[in-house]
Scaffold this active site. Structure first.
Site, PDB file in Angstrom:
ATOM      1  N   ASP A  69      -9.241   3.373  -1.445  1.00 28.52           N
ATOM      2  CA  ASP A  69      -9.481   4.023  -0.501  1.00 28.52           C
ATOM      3  C   ASP A  69     -11.089   4.666  -1.911  1.00 28.52           C
ATOM      4  O   ASP A  69     -11.417   6.112  -1.946  1.00 28.52           O
ATOM      5  CB  ASP A  69      -9.361   5.188  -0.108  1.00 28.52           C
ATOM      6  CG  ASP A  69      -8.201   4.756   0.877  1.00 28.52           C
ATOM      7  OD1 ASP A  69      -8.231   3.791   0.218  1.00 28.52           O
ATOM      8  OD2 ASP A  69      -7.326   5.463   1.024  1.00 28.52           O
TER       9      ASP A  69
ATOM     10  N   ASP B 212       1.139  -1.252   0.140  1.00 28.22           N
ATOM     11  CA  ASP B 212       0.115  -0.005  -0.413  1.00 28.22           C
ATOM     12  C   ASP B 212       0.959   1.304  -0.429  1.00 28.22           C
ATOM     13  O   ASP B 212       1.892   1.413   0.378  1.00 28.22           O
ATOM     14  CB  ASP B 212      -1.048  -0.095   0.891  1.00 28.22           C
ATOM     15  CG  ASP B 212      -1.478   1.441   1.327  1.00 28.22           C
ATOM     16  OD1 ASP B 212      -1.948   1.370  -0.133  1.00 28.22           O
ATOM     17  OD2 ASP B 212      -2.267   1.170   2.342  1.00 28.22           O
TER      18      ASP B 212
ATOM     19  N   GLU C  81       2.570   4.982  -3.872  1.00 29.67           N
ATOM     20  CA  GLU C  81       2.731   5.636  -5.567  1.00 29.67           C
ATOM     21  C   GLU C  81       4.081   6.083  -5.833  1.00 29.67           C
ATOM     22  O   GLU C  81       4.054   6.709  -7.001  1.00 29.67           O
ATOM     23  CB  GLU C  81       1.493   6.773  -4.872  1.00 29.67           C
ATOM     24  CG  GLU C  81       0.225   6.074  -5.493  1.00 29.67           C
ATOM     25  CD  GLU C  81      -0.478   5.215  -4.449  1.00 29.67           C
ATOM     26  OE1 GLU C  81       0.224   5.590  -3.063  1.00 29.67           O
ATOM     27  OE2 GLU C  81      -1.255   4.482  -4.090  1.00 29.67           O
TER      28      GLU C  81
HETATM   29  C1  GLC Z   1      -4.566   3.337   2.846  1.00 23.49           C
HETATM   30  C2  GLC Z   1      -5.184   2.454   2.174  1.00 23.49           C
HETATM   31  C3  GLC Z   1      -5.930   1.590   3.098  1.00 23.49           C
HETATM   32  C4  GLC Z   1      -5.483   1.332   4.611  1.00 23.49           C
HETATM   33  C5  GLC Z   1      -4.933   2.349   4.964  1.00 23.49           C
HETATM   34  C6  GLC Z   1      -4.488   2.050   6.615  1.00 23.49           C
HETATM   35  O1  GLC Z   1      -6.100   4.212   3.538  1.00 23.49           O
HETATM   36  O2  GLC Z   1      -5.871   2.265   1.320  1.00 23.49           O
HETATM   37  O3  GLC Z   1      -6.570   0.176   2.552  1.00 23.49           O
HETATM   38  O4  GLC Z   1      -6.560   0.051   5.185  1.00 23.49           O
HETATM   39  O5  GLC Z   1      -4.043   3.339   3.937  1.00 23.49           O
HETATM   40  O6  GLC Z   1      -3.174   0.807   6.260  1.00 23.49           O
END
Ligand code: GLC
Length: 778
Positions: free
Chosen positions: A482, A405, A408
């Site tokens: 998200d 995650d 980017e």
């Molecule tokens: C980001 C991710 C989400 C995750 C959060 C905390 O917002 O896109 O899926 O739960 O980070 O790690």
């Protein structure tokens, strides 16, 4: 929050800057691989990669063709030497490269590219340097031209009249159709003209633009930085273009079977006890489950490659217990490594010189969950291996799945990402972050996937990523980031994932139920019905939102959610075969109707329903309180999955959809392999056959292997061609093993023949190949 001030006249007025067209055509030089020609002050190389791929690339200042990025498979571009024949007139020069023809207007530098069939792949293409820098191309199109692809962009299926910027961005703001950037950048577009498709891929991981609006019906592709390295793909079908693009950039690897099951996530399941209790609840409630995700709270102060000892005193024991229940653990791993001299990963990273730095040598430090953090420079293979090695930490504790995650990379600052002046090592060819931004997430996934593949002792890795670039499909499944618990976001997930699929990323899906905001029982029920048919099926929700596990809204909703999760498992043999097909051909698992019915204009922008493979049609209900919906049935006969009613296609039908019912259709004449066990452990196999017209032969395929390892690459799989020959009073069912390296000789397969009148006859097929006749019931 933006106010009206953002559209104050002096803010929106843009200076008109002149752009420079690359023209006229100067000299040219034929090579044994193609031709280089002079356009204005620049040199353009044309290289026929294959009958269906032509590369057009601007040479660098020293006249060399720049190296392809990691998106392109090295073998794919080295394949062909191409001779070039030239014809000249006063106005034009025509270059014939193998089966490709490029005709250039000498004065304007405008060119048409046609493929071996004479179909125009690029019309009136003209290169230019925008006054703001970089390079671009304008291409002509007809007002009716449709555009697909471009990865996971927001908005509808057809991208006509839209404009997108490829710049991987962490977008927590509610995703709306006008959003020009999201987490993934796939600079690949499919042009679709009156049933004929062609494609264009601009291989540039800096900021690129695809604009189908400003010069409508012409369109523009441009890059703000770096080179112009462009591939054109011949059709004529959409599938041909997707297949050519994925031959160049790679296809999904077959994931483990458990990755295709139902996954439960939450930001966050915060303790070992909570995770185990969750698993037991699933078990007690007989809701099949394949994976539980651990979001950032499992870590010690958000330090990657650690566990918080108080919350998770014995992760290995937890994983073992879950594994006995058939449940896998997937841990989130973000790229930011906390700057903390007492943290071994940070220290080791410093000792091994792995972090991104400025050209002056300062480590780039950005704020993310753990606070100030350093970021590994994945553009260097050595760093990728260092990163991969850190994963021993998870593997030793029994964790088999990784979730990348914030790659980017997201940084909590004004630009939302890394300083664009960071100088990446790029395996000895340093480039700034501005030039390579969109590669960061993909390279993180590459390092992780390759490391896991090596360390798992023959098991297939499962990796999920938020960010990516072309080629990311080789390493990871992609989820759409998200979203929110909005009906609109449920609806938008359809075109997003359909376009991802048409862009090579066959393994994708949204957070089912919605991540941010608060879901409702009805939304969860509807979204789970739909999610059960997406390639990636995970329920995930954010901190402090209402809980959205299947039982969170009482028994009625739980009942519906269970029913559809089980249906997912029932249809897994069908899905599994489609995953195999996607890994072989690039053709997506979840398909827009236009992919299968390209001659039917009603399908060209149809994105509130979709196909799984070519035999199952899903029409989700994406509005509250709706208890019926219009469904477009394409040509042929379609069987209502729930009622067995046969309906002629080529028209809209109004379908009943009480809350427990997802409008679902099966193509008449199809053979759907199913697992009657409906659980996360393989059970009794069956073939569900839906009566076709007398004289027709229905076709299907069933691919099977151990669902876990790479042994299939050594031939340990079984692939069967299925046919059903429909006669007025009986059906002849044949299974023919085209490859028989898996399964037992006496294995039984139940055959269930669904006759048009609603009766069902059954028989048992034995072994890998069999032939059975079933009579119509009197
Ligand atoms: C980001 C991710 C989400 C995750 C959060 C905390 O917002 O896109 O899926 O739960 O980070 O790690």
């Amino acid at each position: 929050m933006q106010t009206s001030e953002s559209i104050k006249p002096d803010r929106v007025k843009q200076p008109v800057l002149a752009e420079r067209v690359l023209a006229p055509l100067g000299g040219w030089q034929a090579h044994d691989w193609g031709v280089t020609l002079t356009l204005g002050q620049r040199k353009l190389a044309l290289q026929a990669i294959s009958n269906d791929i032509l590369r057009l690339v601007l040479c660098d200042d020293s006249g060399h063709i720049p190296a392809s990025t990691v998106a392109v498979l090295p073998d794919a571009v080295q394949s062909r030497a191409g001779r070039c024949a030239v014809e000249e007139t006063d106005e034009e020069v025509t270059f014939r490269l193998e089966s490709w023809t490029v005709r250039i207007d000498r004065q304007l530098g405008k060119f048409d590219v046609t493929d071996s069939r004479g179909s125009v792949t690029a019309a009136g293409m003209q290169l230019f340097s925008p006054a703001t820098g970089g390079v671009g191309a304008v291409l002509q199109a007809a007002p009716a031209t449709r555009f697909y692809g471009l990865g996971e962009e927001a908005g509808g299926l057809d991208k006509r009249h839209e404009a997108y910027t490829m710049w991987n961005s962490d977008v927590y703001a509610p995703h709306v159709p006008e959003m020009e950037t999201l987490y993934v950048s796939i600079p690949f577009v499919i042009r679709f003209d009156a049933g004929v498709a062609s494609g264009l891929f601009l291989d540039n991981p800096g900021k690129t633009k695809f604009d189908f609006r400003s010069r409508f019906p012409a369109y523009e592709v441009s890059a703000a930085t770096g080179g112009f390295d462009c591939y054109l793909f011949a059709g004529p079908t959409l599938k041909d273009v997707i297949s050519a693009y994925t031959r160049l950039t790679g296809r999904i690897e077959l994931p483990p079977r458990w990755a295709m099951g139902y996954h439960q996530s939450r930001y966050s399941y915060e303790t070992q006890d909570e995770v185990l209790a969750l698993a037991h609840t699933f078990q007690d409630k007989e809701i099949p489950l394949d994976a539980i995700y651990l979001d950032i709270h499992y870590m010690d102060g958000y330090r990657v490659f650690t566990f918080d000892r108080n919350r998770f005193p014995n992760p290995q024991q937890m994983c073992d217990e879950l594994r006995d229940m058939g449940i896998n653990v997937v841990t989130i791993v973000d790229p930011g490594v906390k700057r903390d001299p007492e943290y071994h990963v940070y220290r080791d990273g410093i000792a091994n010189d792995v972090f991104c730095k400025s050209v002056e040598g300062d480590i780039f430090i950005g704020d993310v969950w753990p606070g100030p953090s350093a970021f590994p420079d994945f553009t260097d293979d050595r760093v990728g291996r260092w990163w991969a090695d850190q994963h021993d930490f998870y593997l030793q504790r029994g964790i088999r799945g990784i979730w990348n995650d914030m790659n980017e990379p997201a940084v909590f600052n004004e630009t939302k990402t890394m300083d664009i002046e960071v100088m990446h090592r790029n395996n000895g060819y340093p480039r700034t972050h501005r030039e390579l931004h969109n590669l960061y997430g993909m390279l993180m996934s590459k390092a992780t996937y390759e490391g896991l593949a090596e360390k798992l002792g023959g098991e297939r890795p499962f990796l999920l990523t938020r960010a990516g670039y072309s080629g990311v499909q080789r390493y990871a499944a992609v989820w759409t980031g998200d979203n929110r618990s909005f009906w609109e976001h449920m609806a938008m997930a359809i075109p997003m994932v359909l376009n991802m699929g048409m862009s090579g990323i066959a393994f994708g899906g949204p957070d089912v139920g919605g991540f941010a905001h608060h879901t409702t029982g009805e939304l969860l029920a509807r979204w789970t019905q739909m999610g059960a048919f997406f390639p990636f099926f995970r329920n995930h929700s954010a901190l402090e939102t209402l809980r959205q596990e299947p039982w969170s809204f009482g028994e009625d909703i739980e009942h519906i959610v269970r029913k559809y999760i089980r249906l997912r498992y029932r249809l897994l043999p069908y899905q599994y075969t489609l995953f195999r097909e996607a890994s072989e051909t690039g053709v997506p698992i979840m398909r827009p109707l236009v992919l299968e019915y390209p001659d039917d204009p009603a399908t060209y922008n149809l994105d509130d329903q979709f196909l799984v493979g070519c035999d199952i049609l899903v029409a989700p209900v994406c509005r509250p309180d709706l208890r019926c919906r219009a469904v477009y049935l394409p040509a042929g006969t379609w069987v209502n999955y729930w009622t067995g009613e046969h309906l002629e296609g080529g028209r809209h039908v109004l379908v009943d959809a009480p809350l427990a019912t997802l409008p679902l259709f099966v193509r008449a004449g199809s053979i759907i392999p199913v697992d009657l066990g409906e659980s996360n452990r393989p059970g009794q196999l069956a073939l569900e056959i839906y009566e076709g017209k007398a004289g027709e032969v229905g076709e299907g395929r069933l691919y099977e292997d151990d669902g876990l390892t790479f042994a299939y690459r050594e031939g340990r799989y079984r692939d069967r061609q299925l046919t059903a020959e429909f006669h007025s009073d009986h059906v002849l069912v044949r299974a023919n093993a085209t490859h028989d390296g898996y399964g037992q000789a006496d294995e039984e397969c139940l055959i269930r023949m669904h006759w048009r009148d609603g009766t069902v006859s059954e028989a048992i097929g034995c072994g890998s190949s069999f032939e059975i006749s079933l009579n119509r019931l009197a």
